[in-house]
Design an enzyme around this catalytic site. Structure first.
Site, mmCIF file in Angstrom:
data_model
loop_
_atom_site.group_PDB
_atom_site.id
_atom_site.type_symbol
_atom_site.label_atom_id
_atom_site.label_comp_id
_atom_site.label_asym_id
_atom_site.label_seq_id
_atom_site.Cartn_x
_atom_site.Cartn_y
_atom_site.Cartn_z
ATOM 1 N N GLU A 1 0.862 -1.150 0.115
ATOM 2 C CA GLU A 1 0.009 0.060 -0.014
ATOM 3 C C GLU A 1 0.972 1.156 -0.070
ATOM 4 O O GLU A 1 0.632 2.364 0.479
ATOM 5 C CB GLU A 1 -0.850 -0.011 1.072
ATOM 6 C CG GLU A 1 -2.190 -0.661 1.216
ATOM 7 C CD GLU A 1 -2.900 -0.492 -0.310
ATOM 8 O OE1 GLU A 1 -2.912 0.589 -0.840
ATOM 9 O OE2 GLU A 1 -3.249 -1.204 -0.833
HETATM 10 C C1 LIG Z 1 2.938 -9.969 0.004
HETATM 11 C C2 LIG Z 1 2.800 -8.426 -0.818
HETATM 12 C C3 LIG Z 1 1.566 -8.576 -1.181
HETATM 13 C C4 LIG Z 1 1.189 -6.970 -2.230
HETATM 14 N N1 LIG Z 1 -0.101 -6.799 -2.617
HETATM 15 C C5 LIG Z 1 -0.512 -6.035 -3.623
HETATM 16 C C6 LIG Z 1 -1.451 -5.621 -4.273
HETATM 17 O O1 LIG Z 1 -2.544 -6.486 -3.981
HETATM 18 N N2 LIG Z 1 -1.601 -4.932 -5.260
HETATM 19 C C7 LIG Z 1 -0.617 -4.499 -5.882
HETATM 20 O O2 LIG Z 1 -0.666 -3.615 -6.702
HETATM 21 N N3 LIG Z 1 0.740 -4.505 -5.260
HETATM 22 C C8 LIG Z 1 0.778 -5.438 -4.321
HETATM 23 N N4 LIG Z 1 2.107 -5.513 -3.614
HETATM 24 C C9 LIG Z 1 3.174 -4.837 -4.081
HETATM 25 C C10 LIG Z 1 3.613 -3.634 -3.197
HETATM 26 O O3 LIG Z 1 2.862 -2.619 -3.141
HETATM 27 C C11 LIG Z 1 5.075 -3.221 -3.659
HETATM 28 O O4 LIG Z 1 5.923 -3.993 -3.173
HETATM 29 C C12 LIG Z 1 5.480 -1.725 -3.084
HETATM 30 O O5 LIG Z 1 4.554 -0.925 -3.417
HETATM 31 C C13 LIG Z 1 6.752 -1.610 -3.131
HETATM 32 O O6 LIG Z 1 7.160 -1.427 -4.481
HETATM 33 P P1 LIG Z 1 8.542 -2.436 -4.919
HETATM 34 O O7 LIG Z 1 8.456 -3.626 -4.270
HETATM 35 O O8 LIG Z 1 8.489 -2.470 -6.363
HETATM 36 O O9 LIG Z 1 9.653 -1.441 -4.453
HETATM 37 P P2 LIG Z 1 10.489 -0.352 -5.097
HETATM 38 O O10 LIG Z 1 9.568 0.508 -5.517
HETATM 39 O O11 LIG Z 1 11.659 -0.954 -5.743
HETATM 40 O O12 LIG Z 1 11.148 0.264 -3.449
HETATM 41 C C14 LIG Z 1 12.478 -0.367 -3.045
HETATM 42 C C15 LIG Z 1 12.800 0.668 -1.916
HETATM 43 O O13 LIG Z 1 12.955 2.096 -2.479
HETATM 44 C C16 LIG Z 1 12.109 3.210 -2.186
HETATM 45 N N5 LIG Z 1 11.989 3.876 -2.923
HETATM 46 C C17 LIG Z 1 11.352 3.511 -4.263
HETATM 47 N N6 LIG Z 1 11.183 4.777 -4.918
HETATM 48 C C18 LIG Z 1 11.317 5.832 -4.002
HETATM 49 C C19 LIG Z 1 11.274 7.181 -4.032
HETATM 50 N N7 LIG Z 1 10.737 7.953 -5.334
HETATM 51 N N8 LIG Z 1 11.553 7.980 -3.086
HETATM 52 C C20 LIG Z 1 12.099 7.235 -1.936
HETATM 53 N N9 LIG Z 1 12.160 5.946 -1.984
HETATM 54 C C21 LIG Z 1 11.832 5.325 -2.781
HETATM 55 C C22 LIG Z 1 11.068 2.393 -1.300
HETATM 56 O O14 LIG Z 1 10.640 3.027 -0.201
HETATM 57 C C23 LIG Z 1 11.669 0.777 -0.913
HETATM 58 O O15 LIG Z 1 12.442 1.147 0.324
HETATM 59 C C24 LIG Z 1 2.325 -6.569 -2.637
HETATM 60 C C25 LIG Z 1 3.655 -6.749 -2.176
HETATM 61 C C26 LIG Z 1 3.714 -8.038 -1.431
HETATM 62 C C27 LIG Z 1 5.290 -8.349 -1.308
#
Ligand SMILES: Cc1cc2nc3c(=O)[nH]c(=O)nc-3n(C[C@H](O)[C@H](O)[C@H](O)COP(=O)(O)OP(=O)(O)OC[C@H]3O[C@@H](n4cnc5c(N)ncnc54)[C@H](O)[C@@H]3O)c2cc1C
Length: 591
Positions: free
Chosen positions: A438
């Site tokens: 989220e």
């Molecule tokens: C168990 C599980 C359930 C999930 N359920 C859903 C779902 O139902 N629907 C859905 O759409 N998604 C879902 N997700 C996805 C989840 O919302 C994302 O994993 C999350 O938004 C982070 O994206 P990412 O994993 O690509 O991490 P990234 O975006 O790659 O982030 C990696 C790190 O970099 C930081 N970061 C990234 N960009 C920035 C920035 N601009 N400024 C500062 N810091 C930054 C983040 O805070 C984090 O610490 C789920 C994930 C999991 C693991």
């Protein structure tokens, strides 16, 4: 020890911290009285403790099974979901027009906390269905609402929320899933989504996916994203299930926690494109999705509260039974570990953080209620702004403290906490995701600083600071020795927040990178000052009304003297330390 619904704590937080009682007296909820709310919350607590909580461990050990595109959930889960939805719990806040009960968000907040305390893995699917209902109700066409809302509200069908793709996580604007106009008013969706909670399951016979995708002629970034409703099974003209749509689950993830919740990779368009129906306008999908996300963000905050509550209950119960060491050298026998001051400190920290997070989440829910129900337009707008300000804090503060509290829960158990049988380890594993999905807590902090502080040219956050100062003054005037140093320490915390807020707003125009570098400690400071004031407000209100305020008073005092005192350090980390983050390239090279 299994979960018990903390009905007295919930009632105090609702009435005294989130000020539900004046809202009821004002007539905000029509005929609904406090006794009705108590009865609903008690029944939800019974269901959570008796039906859902006993299934949490089996969900953790069984996980989910994936074969031929189908997901099987843990034994007993499907039946529990059916009982849950038939009891009406999916429909608490939905409009009566669609079969909902039209109850306040704050009532659902208390219920949501308890569903998640009983089992996060079970409750996070229904949580997304409720958020999807809000989005469809707010932005869907009349035809779409008539086709889908009743079954979503009854829980006969569940919803999913689909943003994430391999290259598009926090940066939603990078998503590539495509939508093409089919010429008949519908669209063909092609692409891949990852990490989709309850993307496939055996709870319901249809699953309604809420999917973000991009039209071929869409502008780049978030301005070119549209929201589509994509059912697993298309509907016949009479509303019954028709052909299977061109969407399927490809796999289910193996995860650190929430094993019972299926997290799916979804494929759209193997056979030419999944049929999707536009929600809202083309290229306006982000604002529609924000309706869904804001509700879900508060719900994930409540997930944090639920986990923290459950961890606290477990630790308290263990600390009363486990005997180890002597409370005093002269004692002939070993004492229960709760007698040791350091264990008491851990337990009090767990309890105080949990109650502060609960108060923030419930206050956010009441602000949403006011934004929907106040008769005066200006009051509705002010409440909406307050809810916007508090939502990232409710999400991130509550889920951060859930991780802290679950970790302390293991510490209180000693070595047994590291062993799976106690359940403390599962809570620790299950809590971890709440700070990530989220919108990560880092993204919440950025949202607070860059979008929420500037609301009303800073007037919204100033009004929040004024409310906190009023609590500090009331605490000062009360002069009860039982509060110890609380008035002084909370006053310091609010002053720190006020100074840091002014610094943040100033940096946004001058050196935004420094503001971003300080965003996470700033959000923590915001949560500590706000939570501390709400706990003090709760204790003062209980005292004033002649209720037994001993526990609330001790908790508010502990929070102010032991937890809120870190406010000054956080202020320094932001105001003095942010520049050091921006300039620290040398320390970030891999040797
Ligand atoms: C168990 C599980 C359930 C999930 N359920 C859903 C779902 O139902 N629907 C859905 O759409 N998604 C879902 N997700 C996805 C989840 O919302 C994302 O994993 C999350 O938004 C982070 O994206 P990412 O994993 O690509 O991490 P990234 O975006 O790659 O982030 C990696 C790190 O970099 C930081 N970061 C990234 N960009 C920035 C920035 N601009 N400024 C500062 N810091 C930054 C983040 O805070 C984090 O610490 C789920 C994930 C999991 C693991």
């Amino acid at each position: 020890m299994s979960y018990r619904a903390p009905l007295a704590d919930i009632a105090s937080a609702l009435k005294h911290a989130a000020t539900l009682t004046p809202a009821i007296e004002q007539g905000l909820f029509g005929e609904l009285g406090i006794e009705d709310i108590d009865a609903i919350v008690a029944e939800a607590g019974r269901f959570a403790a008796e039906v859902i909580a006993p299934l949490n461990r089996i969900g953790d050990t069984f996980g989910t099974r994936f074969a031929d595109g189908n997901v099987t959930t843990a034994p007993g889960w499907k039946e529990a979901y059916r009982a849950w939805r038939l009891a009406g719990w999916n429909a608490v806040t939905a409009q009566s027009e669609w079969g909902g009960q039209g109850l306040p968000q704050i009532v659902n907040a208390a219920c949501t906390e308890m569903w998640h305390a009983a089992s996060v893995a079970f409750a996070n699917g229904p949580m997304l269905t409720m958020a999807a209902i809000d989005a469809l109700n707010a932005h869907g066409s009349t035809a779409l609402k008539h086709a889908y809302l009743k079954k979503l509200v009854s829980g006969e069908w569940m919803g999913t929320m689909q943003l994430t793709e391999p290259q598009a996580g926090s940066d939603v604007g990078a998503l590539r899933t495509r939508a093409e106009r089919a010429g008949d008013g519908s669209y063909r969706i092609k692409g891949q989504k990852i990490f989709i909670t309850f993307g496939e399951h055996d709870f319901t016979d249809n699953i309604i996916h809420f999917v973000l995708a991009r039209l071929p002629d869409a502008p780049p970034g978030t301005r070119g994203i549209s929201l589509f409703l994509v059912p697993k099974f298309l509907l016949q003209p009479d509303g019954s299930l028709g052909a299977r749509n061109d969407v399927r689950a490809h796999s289910v993830e193996h995860k650190l926690g929430i094993h019972g919740s299926p997290t799916c990779t979804m494929i759209f368009g193997d056979a030419g494109g999944a049929t999707g129906f536009l929600i809202g306008e083309e290229n306006a999908g982000m604002s529609c999705m924000f309706t869904m996300m804001n509700r879900a963000r508060l719900a994930v905050g409540l997930q944090g509260v639920g986990i923290a509550e459950c961890a606290t209950q477990k630790a308290l119960s263990y600390a009363r039974e486990r005997r180890q060491g002597r409370a005093a050298v002269t004692d002939p026998q070993s004492a229960p570990i709760i007698a040791h001051p350091d264990v008491r400190r851990m337990l009090l920290t767990m309890r105080a953080l949990t109650q502060a997070a609960r108060a923030i989440c419930y206050a956010t829910a009441l602000a949403i209620d006011r934004s929907e129900r106040e008769s005066d337009e200006a009051k509705r707008r002010a409440a909406d702004a307050q809810a916007s300000l508090l939502t990232p804090v409710a999400k991130a503060f509550s889920t951060d403290i859930a991780n802290d509290v679950a970790s302390l829960g293991i510490q209180v158990h000693g070595g047994m906490g590291y062993i799976e049988e106690t359940g403390a380890a599962q809570l620790f594993r299950d809590a971890r995701i709440a700070a990530i999905y989220e919108g990560t807590n880092g993204i919440q902090a950025i949202d607070l600083v860059t979008r929420k502080l500037p609301l009303g040219d800073g007037a919204v956050v100033m009004s929040h600071l004024d409310d906190m100062r009023a609590v500090v003054s009331a605490l000062d005037a009360d002069n009860d020795p039982g509060f110890g140093w609380a008035a002084v320490r909370l006053g310091d915390a609010v002053d720190s927040l006020a100074r840091t807020t002014a610094w943040m707003i100033g940096q946004l125009g001058k050196q935004p990178e420094a503001a971003l570098a300080g965003a996470t400690p700033y959000l923590r400071l915001f949560g500590l000052a706000s939570g501390g004031c709400l706990l003090a407000k709760q204790a003062l209100s209980m005292k004033r009304l002649g209720e037994d305020a001993a526990a609330a008073l001790a908790t508010a005092r502990f929070f102010a003297e032991h937890v809120a005192v870190t406010a000054r350090s956080l202020e320094r980390a932001v105001v003095e330390g942010a520049a050091g983050v921006v300039d620290a390239d040398a320390a970030l090279t891999v040797a």
